[in-house]
Scaffold this active site. Structure first.
Site, mmCIF file in Angstrom:
data_model
loop_
_atom_site.group_PDB
_atom_site.id
_atom_site.type_symbol
_atom_site.label_atom_id
_atom_site.label_comp_id
_atom_site.label_asym_id
_atom_site.label_seq_id
_atom_site.Cartn_x
_atom_site.Cartn_y
_atom_site.Cartn_z
ATOM 1 N N LYS A 22 33.769 -7.683 -22.235
ATOM 2 C CA LYS A 22 33.820 -7.135 -23.600
ATOM 3 C C LYS A 22 35.270 -6.878 -24.000
ATOM 4 C CE LYS A 22 33.075 -2.508 -24.099
ATOM 5 N NZ LYS A 22 34.111 -1.716 -24.747
ATOM 6 N N ASN A 23 36.044 -6.257 -23.088
ATOM 7 C CA ASN A 23 37.390 -5.805 -23.457
ATOM 8 C C ASN A 23 38.424 -6.915 -23.471
ATOM 9 O OD1 ASN A 23 36.221 -3.356 -23.817
ATOM 10 N ND2 ASN A 23 37.097 -2.391 -21.994
ATOM 11 N N ARG A 92 35.939 1.700 -32.110
ATOM 12 C CA ARG A 92 37.380 1.980 -32.130
ATOM 13 C C ARG A 92 38.172 0.681 -32.061
ATOM 14 N NH1 ARG A 92 41.396 5.289 -30.665
ATOM 15 N NH2 ARG A 92 42.966 4.363 -29.303
ATOM 16 N N CYS A 116 34.031 5.614 -28.824
ATOM 17 C CA CYS A 116 33.579 6.503 -27.739
ATOM 18 C C CYS A 116 34.164 7.909 -27.925
ATOM 19 C CB CYS A 116 34.086 5.968 -26.398
ATOM 20 S SG CYS A 116 33.016 4.743 -25.726
ATOM 21 N N ARG A 121 41.513 10.238 -29.447
ATOM 22 C CA ARG A 121 41.827 8.821 -29.260
ATOM 23 C C ARG A 121 42.860 8.435 -30.323
ATOM 24 N NH1 ARG A 121 37.697 6.064 -26.666
ATOM 25 N NH2 ARG A 121 39.128 4.327 -26.375
ATOM 26 N N ASP A 304 37.353 3.476 -16.434
ATOM 27 C CA ASP A 304 36.011 3.061 -16.876
ATOM 28 C C ASP A 304 35.013 2.960 -15.742
ATOM 29 O OD1 ASP A 304 36.940 0.782 -19.580
ATOM 30 O OD2 ASP A 304 36.936 2.952 -19.378
ATOM 31 N N ILE A 326 43.891 9.357 -17.500
ATOM 32 C CA ILE A 326 43.997 8.540 -18.714
ATOM 33 C C ILE A 326 43.463 9.277 -19.944
ATOM 34 C CG2 ILE A 326 43.390 6.329 -19.792
ATOM 35 C CD1 ILE A 326 45.020 5.853 -17.288
ATOM 36 N N ARG A 396 26.354 -1.214 -26.002
ATOM 37 C CA ARG A 396 27.678 -1.599 -26.532
ATOM 38 C C ARG A 396 28.481 -2.351 -25.476
ATOM 39 N NH1 ARG A 396 31.051 3.166 -28.634
ATOM 40 N NH2 ARG A 396 32.479 1.424 -28.794
HETATM 41 C C1 EPZ Z 1 40.887 0.524 -23.720
HETATM 42 O O1 EPZ Z 1 40.798 1.597 -24.645
HETATM 43 C C2 EPZ Z 1 39.452 0.178 -23.353
HETATM 44 N N1 EPZ Z 1 38.741 -0.249 -24.556
HETATM 45 C C3 EPZ Z 1 38.768 1.405 -22.744
HETATM 46 O O2 EPZ Z 1 37.458 1.025 -22.364
HETATM 47 C C4 EPZ Z 1 39.557 1.815 -21.501
HETATM 48 O O3 EPZ Z 1 38.970 2.982 -20.970
HETATM 49 C C5 EPZ Z 1 41.008 2.087 -21.890
HETATM 50 O O4 EPZ Z 1 41.576 0.920 -22.532
HETATM 51 C C6 EPZ Z 1 41.874 2.431 -20.679
HETATM 52 O O5 EPZ Z 1 41.828 1.388 -19.758
HETATM 53 C C7 EPZ Z 1 38.876 -1.538 -24.964
HETATM 54 O O6 EPZ Z 1 39.566 -2.338 -24.335
HETATM 55 C C8 EPZ Z 1 38.124 -1.938 -26.196
HETATM 56 P P1 EPZ Z 1 44.421 3.124 -24.238
HETATM 57 P P2 EPZ Z 1 42.112 2.050 -25.493
HETATM 58 O O7 EPZ Z 1 45.098 2.874 -25.528
HETATM 59 O O8 EPZ Z 1 42.925 0.862 -25.807
HETATM 60 C C9 EPZ Z 1 46.379 7.302 -25.251
HETATM 61 C C10 EPZ Z 1 35.116 1.056 -22.494
HETATM 62 O O9 EPZ Z 1 34.246 1.821 -22.072
HETATM 63 N N2 EPZ Z 1 46.863 6.659 -26.479
HETATM 64 O O10 EPZ Z 1 44.840 2.341 -23.023
HETATM 65 O O11 EPZ Z 1 41.638 2.921 -26.571
HETATM 66 C C11 EPZ Z 1 44.854 7.415 -25.203
HETATM 67 O O12 EPZ Z 1 44.422 8.580 -25.893
HETATM 68 C C12 EPZ Z 1 36.368 1.620 -23.109
HETATM 69 O O13 EPZ Z 1 35.055 -0.211 -22.471
HETATM 70 C C13 EPZ Z 1 47.794 7.338 -27.268
HETATM 71 O O14 EPZ Z 1 48.202 8.460 -26.948
HETATM 72 O O15 EPZ Z 1 42.846 2.940 -24.393
HETATM 73 C C14 EPZ Z 1 44.597 7.508 -23.727
HETATM 74 O O16 EPZ Z 1 44.834 8.824 -23.277
HETATM 75 C C15 EPZ Z 1 36.399 3.137 -23.056
HETATM 76 N N3 EPZ Z 1 48.230 6.758 -28.413
HETATM 77 C C16 EPZ Z 1 45.669 6.581 -23.128
HETATM 78 O O17 EPZ Z 1 46.684 6.448 -24.140
HETATM 79 C C17 EPZ Z 1 47.813 5.508 -28.809
HETATM 80 O O18 EPZ Z 1 48.271 5.020 -29.854
HETATM 81 C C18 EPZ Z 1 45.157 5.188 -22.791
HETATM 82 O O19 EPZ Z 1 44.493 4.693 -23.936
HETATM 83 C C19 EPZ Z 1 46.876 4.830 -27.999
HETATM 84 C C20 EPZ Z 1 46.420 5.419 -26.834
#
Ligand code: EPZ
Length: 416
Positions: A22-23, A92, A116, A121, A304, A326, A396
């Site tokens: 998916k990702n 998202r 989620c 986020r 995850d 994370i 999802r």
């Molecule tokens: C991706 O989410 C995945 N989703 C998530 O999987 C996964 O848990 C996550 O990466 C971490 O590996 C998809 O790929 C669609 P991040 P993403 O930006 O991109 C902070 C699932 O179940 N952050 O790597 O949203 C954030 O709050 C989902 O498939 C900022 O501060 O995650 C978090 O603490 C759940 N500012 C950390 O960084 C930003 O602008 C990592 O988030 C963006 C993120």
């Protein structure tokens, strides 16, 4: 709303094939907005999120044709540049259309993301990167308005690793004027898969798979095809479903290289792992041990998979722990696991798991994809009947999970 009815104890045994990721699919679908033409994406799982992204592209003007496990996309008619609230609020990852639209159309109007419930986020890193590339970003009425003449390449350093921000900025930079250097980029396999797809579209990207990406912007790109990489999180979830029942499993069509630390942790816990180039086998012979897990950006332990691993550890004698680095709120699932009898204690972002619990079935509720998966894993071990509601969360991220588990010997039914 559908729910799962699971009768434990199961003894999971057998062979199963895993879906495409998916990702990886979500950013690759968004990337088709970067060039007009025809695309064919294969090994596509039938998931709500993938369908939502396809609806988003269609709303922007792309023609979408679904086949069995494949999507054909034609992006010649993309007039619109909007991702509306009613679509974005459910996913998202809709934010992924922002970078491509600004880079290709010079404007984008994307509703603030939902998705989620994993704590705050933010998308500040996405917006900061786009501003650095020269986009003008305004936030009003719940929408992000982004405009730019032509984005200009520059140096971008992410103060924290972000999968989504890396994907968005990478997609924006491939059409920017000049060179962009992204430092502290996320190294998840899904990002490497996106970069390889962009290269097939004619982009010039160096350092794929590393935390430093060098992109030489192009005037134009062209369409390309892609076959999605295997879903490493579904692979881990299936392995854990076998491990918790002390069964055995072979997961085929997967990529063991994407699960290095996860396989290490399963071995540390006392499970026997063997791999081939595209399969992983687990058996449960021998003594089991409590372990400590800390989640980290790839190649660290994936956040995850920590909920599903918690279910397993709650059944292994001794004190285990999970340190989540994370997300600020990724332990929501623990209250539901406790209803099944898990003995858990949360201190800030560290979860102490008092193992050896005798889990027993109860009605529980999924709150996000992976929390739902942790409940499915636990229900396979729990004595008696578990009813899992709100499994639309699971749909999802998992394509017919119950059919995969039934094939492996689980007594799990989907009821309306
Ligand atoms: C991706 O989410 C995945 N989703 C998530 O999987 C996964 O848990 C996550 O990466 C971490 O590996 C998809 O790929 C669609 P991040 P993403 O930006 O991109 C902070 C699932 O179940 N952050 O790597 O949203 C954030 O709050 C989902 O498939 C900022 O501060 O995650 C978090 O603490 C759940 N500012 C950390 O960084 C930003 O602008 C990592 O988030 C963006 C993120």
């Amino acid at each position: 709303m559908d729910k799962y009815i699971v009768k434990g104890k199961a003894n999971i045994k057998g062979t199963v094939s895993v879906n495409g990721a998916k990702n990886a699919g979500l950013p690759i679908l968004a990337a088709t907005l970067l060039a007009e033409g025809k695309y064919e994406i294969t090994n596509v799982p039938n998931l709500t999120d993938i369908r939502t992204m396809a609806k988003l592209l269609n709303n922007i003007g792309a023609e979408i044709e679904w086949g069995d496990g494949k999507i054909k996309i034609k992006t010649n008619g993309c007039k619109n540049h909007e991702a509306p609230y009613e679509l974005v609020k459910t996913m998202r990852a809709s934010i992924y259309v922002l970078g491509p639209l600004v880079a290709r159309k010079g404007e984008a109007r994307v509703s603030f993301p939902g998705g989620c419930a994993l704590g705050a986020r933010p998308i500040d890193l996405h917006l900061k990167g786009l501003r650095k590339l020269g986009a003008n970003i305004e936030l009003k009425h719940g929408y992000i308005y982004a405009t730019a003449n032509r984005l200009k390449g520059t140096g971008i350093y992410f103060e924290k690793k972000s999968v989504g921000a890396t994907a968005n900025i990478l997609m924006a930079s491939v059409l920017a004027e000049g060179e962009t250097k992204i430092q502290n980029a996320a190294c998840e396999p899904e990002i490497a898969a996106l970069a390889e797809f962009l290269v097939r579209m004619g982009a010039d990207i160096k350092g794929i798979g590393t935390e430093t990406l060098i992109i030489k912007g192009k005037e134009k790109l062209h369409s390309a095809d892609a076959s999605l990489i295997p879903d490493r999180i579904e692979t881990g979830t299936l392995l854990l479903s076998a491990a918790i029942t002390r069964g055995s499993i072979t997961v085929e069509d997967c990529n063991p290289d994407h699960l290095g630390i996860v396989l290490d942790k399963l071995e540390e816990a006392g499970f026997q792992i063997s791999t081939t180039e595209n399969s992983i086998s687990l058996n449960s012979k021998g003594p089991k041990h409590p372990i400590e897990i800390t989640t980290n950006p790839y190649p660290g332990f994936p956040t995850d998979l920590q909920p599903q691993f918690c279910s397993l550890l709650s059944t292994i004698e001794g004190d285990s722990s999970i340190l989540e680095t994370i997300f600020s709120d990724r332990f929501i699932y623990t209250t539901e696991l406790q209803r099944l009898g898990a003995n858990l204690k949360l201190n800030e972002n560290e979860l102490i798991i008092k193992g050896g619990a005798k889990l027993s079935g109860a009605p529980v509720m999924a709150s996000d994809i992976r929390a739902g998966a942790s409940l499915v894993v636990a229900s396979l071990y729990a004595e008696g009947k578990t009813e899992i509601s709100r499994i639309y969360h699971l749909d999802r991220g998992h394509d017919k999970l119950e059919e995969k588990l039934q094939k492996l010997g689980a007594d799990i039914k989907r009821v309306k």
